[in-house]
Scaffold this active site. Structure first.
Site, PDB file in Angstrom:
ATOM      1  CB  CYS A   1     -35.977  24.433  26.572  1.00 44.76           C
ATOM      2  SG  CYS A   1     -34.614  24.863  27.676  1.00 44.76           S
TER       3      CYS A   1
ATOM      4  CB  CYS B   1     -29.818  23.527  27.039  1.00 45.65           C
ATOM      5  SG  CYS B   1     -31.243  22.690  27.706  1.00 45.65           S
TER       6      CYS B   1
ATOM      7  CG  HIS C   1     -25.849  18.923  25.274  1.00 44.82           C
ATOM      8  ND1 HIS C   1     -26.452  18.211  26.295  1.00 44.82           N
ATOM      9  CD2 HIS C   1     -24.964  18.067  24.698  1.00 44.82           C
ATOM     10  CE1 HIS C   1     -25.960  16.987  26.332  1.00 44.82           C
ATOM     11  NE2 HIS C   1     -25.062  16.864  25.365  1.00 44.82           N
TER      12      HIS C   1
END
Length: 155
Positions: A89, A143, A128
Site C-alpha cells: 500500500c 497503515c 488508520h
C-alpha cells in the site's frame, strides 16, 4: 421501583462512558507551541494536524529489520518488527499494535468512515487501521505514516 433501577442503570452507564473517555486521553499534554518546538515541520503536520505522507515516500514502507517502532513524538513503544508485513500500500503496515499503546477514534474526513490510530501516550496521529490485513494473523492492517514512528533496532 423500575424507575429507580433505570436511573441507577443510566448513572452507571454514564460513569462507564466517562471512565472510558478518561482512559483514552493522552498522558503527555503539551501546547501546540511546545509541539512545534520539539517536532520537525513534517512530523508536526502528520502527528498534530493528522496529515498523511505520500505513498511509497516514507522511510519505513519497505523496511523489514528486526526491532521496535516507537512514536516519533514521545518514544512510546507502538509496534514490533514481527508484526510488520508487506501490504503493497506504500505505507508501513502492521497487523497489531503493542497492547495499550494506541487509542482509536472514528474518522469521517474525506467522505469516508475510517478508524484513526493515535499514540496513547501523546495523542499523536499515526494513521488508520483497516480490516484487510493478513487473515492468518489478526486480519488488521495498521497503515502508519513513517514520519510518525521511529525504528529502534534490536542489538
Amino acid at each position: 421501583m423500575k424507575k429507580i433501577v433505570f436511573l441507577i442503570f443510566l448513572f452507571s452507564l454514564q460513569l462507564s462512558v466517562s471512565q472510558n473517555k478518561k482512559n483514552m486521553e493522552p498522558k503527555i499534554k503539551k501546547t501546540e507551541a511546545e509541539w512545534k518546538a520539539t517536532l520537525s515541520e513534517k512530523q508536526y503536520e502528520i502527528l498534530r494536524n493528522k496529515g498523511t505522507e505520500r505513498a511509497f515516500t516514507g522511510e519505513y514502507w519497505d523496511h523489514f529489520e528486526k526491532g521496535n517502532y516507537v512514536c516519533a513524538a514521545c518514544d512510546n513503544l507502538l509496534f514490533t518488527s514481527d508484526t510488520k508485513f508487506e501490504s503493497h500500500c506504500g505505507w508501513p503496515s502492521f497487523d497489531k499494535a503493542v497492547e495499550g499503546s494506541v487509542i482509536y477514534e472514528k474518522d469521517t474526513s474525506y467522505g469516508m468512515i475510517r478508524t484513526e490510530v493515535m499514540c496513547a501516550k501523546c495523542g499523536g496521529h499515526l494513521g488508520h487501521v483497516f480490516d484487510d490485513g493478513p487473515e492468518e494473523t489478526t486480519g488488521q492492517r495498521y497503515c502508519t505514516n513513517s514520519v510518525s514512528i521511529k525504528f529502534i533496532p534490536i542489538k
